[in-house]
Design a protein around this motif. Sequence first.
Motif, PDB file in Angstrom:
ATOM      1  N   THR A 118       0.844  -1.193   0.000  1.00 45.95           N
ATOM      2  CA  THR A 118       0.000   0.000   0.000  1.00 45.95           C
ATOM      3  C   THR A 118       0.877   1.239   0.000  1.00 45.95           C
ATOM      4  OG1 THR A 118      -1.743  -1.106   1.277  1.00 45.95           O
ATOM      5  CG2 THR A 118      -1.695   1.305   1.350  1.00 45.95           C
ATOM      6  N   PHE A 119       0.558   2.198  -0.864  1.00 44.89           N
ATOM      7  CA  PHE A 119       1.176   3.522  -0.757  1.00 44.89           C
ATOM      8  C   PHE A 119       0.333   4.307   0.232  1.00 44.89           C
ATOM      9  CE2 PHE A 119       2.058   7.932  -1.866  1.00 44.89           C
ATOM     10  CZ  PHE A 119       3.445   7.919  -2.011  1.00 44.89           C
ATOM     11  N   HIS A 120       0.947   4.712   1.344  1.00 46.93           N
ATOM     12  CA  HIS A 120       0.161   5.284   2.437  1.00 46.93           C
ATOM     13  C   HIS A 120      -0.104   6.779   2.254  1.00 46.93           C
ATOM     14  CE1 HIS A 120       3.847   6.922   3.912  1.00 46.93           C
ATOM     15  NE2 HIS A 120       4.322   5.796   4.397  1.00 46.93           N
ATOM     16  N   ARG A 121      -0.481   7.442   3.354  1.00 44.59           N
ATOM     17  CA  ARG A 121      -0.978   8.810   3.280  1.00 44.59           C
ATOM     18  C   ARG A 121       0.077   9.857   2.948  1.00 44.59           C
ATOM     19  NH1 ARG A 121      -4.392  10.971   7.817  1.00 44.59           N
ATOM     20  NH2 ARG A 121      -4.623  12.614   6.260  1.00 44.59           N
ATOM     21  N   ALA A 122       1.241   9.429   2.529  1.00 45.18           N
ATOM     22  CA  ALA A 122       2.173  10.391   1.932  1.00 45.18           C
ATOM     23  C   ALA A 122       1.483  11.121   0.788  1.00 45.18           C
ATOM     24  CB  ALA A 122       3.431   9.682   1.435  1.00 45.18           C
ATOM     25  N   LEU A 123       0.555  10.433   0.135  1.00 42.70           N
ATOM     26  CA  LEU A 123      -0.179  11.060  -0.966  1.00 42.70           C
ATOM     27  C   LEU A 123      -0.880  12.336  -0.518  1.00 42.70           C
ATOM     28  CD1 LEU A 123      -1.241  10.918  -3.897  1.00 42.70           C
ATOM     29  CD2 LEU A 123      -3.162   9.573  -3.027  1.00 42.70           C
ATOM     30  N   ASP A 124      -1.411  12.336   0.700  1.00 42.55           N
ATOM     31  CA  ASP A 124      -2.133  13.511   1.200  1.00 42.55           C
ATOM     32  C   ASP A 124      -1.203  14.675   1.507  1.00 42.55           C
ATOM     33  OD1 ASP A 124      -4.483  12.093   1.015  1.00 42.55           O
ATOM     34  OD2 ASP A 124      -4.417  11.398   3.091  1.00 42.55           O
ATOM     35  N   HIS A 125       0.091  14.408   1.595  1.00 42.21           N
ATOM     36  CA  HIS A 125       1.080  15.453   1.890  1.00 42.21           C
ATOM     37  C   HIS A 125       1.841  15.884   0.636  1.00 42.21           C
ATOM     38  CE1 HIS A 125       0.908  15.100   6.396  1.00 42.21           C
ATOM     39  NE2 HIS A 125       0.337  13.967   6.040  1.00 42.21           N
ATOM     40  N   THR A 144      -2.846  -0.870  -3.619  1.00 39.63           N
ATOM     41  CA  THR A 144      -3.723  -0.021  -2.807  1.00 39.63           C
ATOM     42  C   THR A 144      -3.077   1.329  -2.549  1.00 39.63           C
ATOM     43  OG1 THR A 144      -4.557  -1.992  -1.661  1.00 39.63           O
ATOM     44  CG2 THR A 144      -5.014   0.134  -0.629  1.00 39.63           C
ATOM     45  N   VAL A 145      -3.897   2.374  -2.579  1.00 41.88           N
ATOM     46  CA  VAL A 145      -3.469   3.703  -2.137  1.00 41.88           C
ATOM     47  C   VAL A 145      -4.351   4.106  -0.966  1.00 41.88           C
ATOM     48  CG1 VAL A 145      -3.372   6.146  -2.730  1.00 41.88           C
ATOM     49  CG2 VAL A 145      -2.597   4.446  -4.374  1.00 41.88           C
ATOM     50  N   LEU A 146      -3.731   4.380   0.176  1.00 36.32           N
ATOM     51  CA  LEU A 146      -4.453   4.836   1.363  1.00 36.32           C
ATOM     52  C   LEU A 146      -4.483   6.353   1.356  1.00 36.32           C
ATOM     53  CD1 LEU A 146      -5.718   4.594   4.212  1.00 36.32           C
ATOM     54  CD2 LEU A 146      -3.377   4.460   5.107  1.00 36.32           C
ATOM     55  N   SER A 147      -5.676   6.938   1.481  1.00 36.62           N
ATOM     56  CA  SER A 147      -5.781   8.388   1.437  1.00 36.62           C
ATOM     57  C   SER A 147      -7.017   8.873   2.175  1.00 36.62           C
ATOM     58  CB  SER A 147      -5.838   8.870  -0.013  1.00 36.62           C
ATOM     59  OG  SER A 147      -6.009  10.278  -0.086  1.00 36.62           O
ATOM     60  N   ALA A 148      -6.878  10.070   2.748  1.00 38.57           N
ATOM     61  CA  ALA A 148      -8.028  10.777   3.313  1.00 38.57           C
ATOM     62  C   ALA A 148      -8.485  11.882   2.383  1.00 38.57           C
ATOM     63  CB  ALA A 148      -7.656  11.372   4.674  1.00 38.57           C
ATOM     64  N   GLY A 149      -7.710  12.112   1.328  1.00 36.86           N
ATOM     65  CA  GLY A 149      -8.032  13.205   0.421  1.00 36.86           C
ATOM     66  C   GLY A 149      -7.540  14.546   0.902  1.00 36.86           C
ATOM     67  N   SER A 150      -7.028  14.600   2.138  1.00 31.41           N
ATOM     68  CA  SER A 150      -6.571  15.841   2.753  1.00 31.41           C
ATOM     69  C   SER A 150      -5.623  15.496   3.890  1.00 31.41           C
ATOM     70  CB  SER A 150      -7.770  16.633   3.305  1.00 31.41           C
ATOM     71  OG  SER A 150      -7.350  17.669   4.168  1.00 31.41           O
ATOM     72  N   VAL A 151      -4.734  16.405   4.209  1.00 30.61           N
ATOM     73  CA  VAL A 151      -3.823  16.206   5.348  1.00 30.61           C
ATOM     74  C   VAL A 151      -4.598  16.058   6.647  1.00 30.61           C
ATOM     75  CG1 VAL A 151      -2.033  17.321   6.745  1.00 30.61           C
ATOM     76  CG2 VAL A 151      -1.883  17.385   4.251  1.00 30.61           C
ATOM     77  N   GLY A 180      -9.042   6.358   4.543  1.00 27.16           N
ATOM     78  CA  GLY A 180      -8.636   6.320   5.935  1.00 27.16           C
ATOM     79  C   GLY A 180      -7.958   7.607   6.340  1.00 27.16           C
ATOM     80  N   GLY A 181      -8.079   7.934   7.614  1.00 23.21           N
ATOM     81  CA  GLY A 181      -7.531   9.172   8.148  1.00 23.21           C
ATOM     82  C   GLY A 181      -8.673   9.982   8.734  1.00 23.21           C
ATOM     83  N   VAL A 182      -8.942   9.774  10.026  1.00 19.40           N
ATOM     84  CA  VAL A 182     -10.083  10.406  10.706  1.00 19.40           C
ATOM     85  C   VAL A 182     -11.377  10.075   9.948  1.00 19.40           C
ATOM     86  CG1 VAL A 182     -10.774  12.436  12.013  1.00 19.40           C
ATOM     87  CG2 VAL A 182      -8.449  12.318  11.121  1.00 19.40           C
ATOM     88  N   LEU A 183     -11.466   8.837   9.516  1.00 15.59           N
ATOM     89  CA  LEU A 183     -12.652   8.364   8.811  1.00 15.59           C
ATOM     90  C   LEU A 183     -13.810   8.216   9.795  1.00 15.59           C
ATOM     91  CD1 LEU A 183     -13.740   7.096   6.089  1.00 15.59           C
ATOM     92  CD2 LEU A 183     -13.084   4.883   7.089  1.00 15.59           C
TER      93      LEU A 183
END
Length: 234
Positions: A118-125, A144-151, A180-183
């Motif tokens: 999985t590529f984690h929430r680095a995407l959000d940053h 898989t890409v894990l993301s909240a769509g926002s930091v 994921g991320g304060v989901l």
Amino acid sequence: MSDAVLEVVVTSAEEAVAAVEGGADRLELAAGMEADGMTPSPSEFVRTREAVTVPVRVMVRDKGGFQAADIDELCATATVLRRAGAQEFVLGFLTPDGALDLPAVRAVLDSIPGCGWTFHRALDHATDRAAVRRALDGLPGLDTVLSAGSVTGVAAGLRTLLAEADRQGEPGYTMNVMAGGVLAVEHVPLLRARGVRAFHVGTSVRRRGWDSPVDPAAVRRWRHHLDTGWKDAR
């Protein structure tokens, strides 16, 4: 049951057992959650792997956070984890200016050939999400890409997640999206209606945040909501 995948963040074998008892389909094993998750010890991975039968994805991250502080050490640790039986990982590195650090990512992947990750929430940053996605497309093992769509979390990033879900199948958008991320449970129906089927939870299955263990009852509530609540989406 629905086809929704519930991934729970755990920090120990004991938490892994509790998460599976509650209905987790997959686990992310990490240490140092006060720092957003670091690489766990190989011994804790072995304990966790022996305690459960569901897939366990292991975090590969050091004190550099979304920037690799010591790529050689990260690769060495990933190699040890692979030899200990790890088959799935979580990783992702950015350059200081927020672009994908592709050499660092490739170096770790070379240490764990044949593994899913999985590529984690680095995407959000990242400075440019679309550019990172395009650069990731086609990397071996990435599913898989894990993301909240926002930091700050899904509440602020929901529109981004929905827009990206609508692009599923395009270049850069071929991998599964895991929200994921304060989901929160109220985010699930909209995401499910747009095709998102994987969900990642951590503090919401604990009574007092990271200072408390995984609560099987809380995981069970998430399991129930994923299995039934999404059907109310409009």
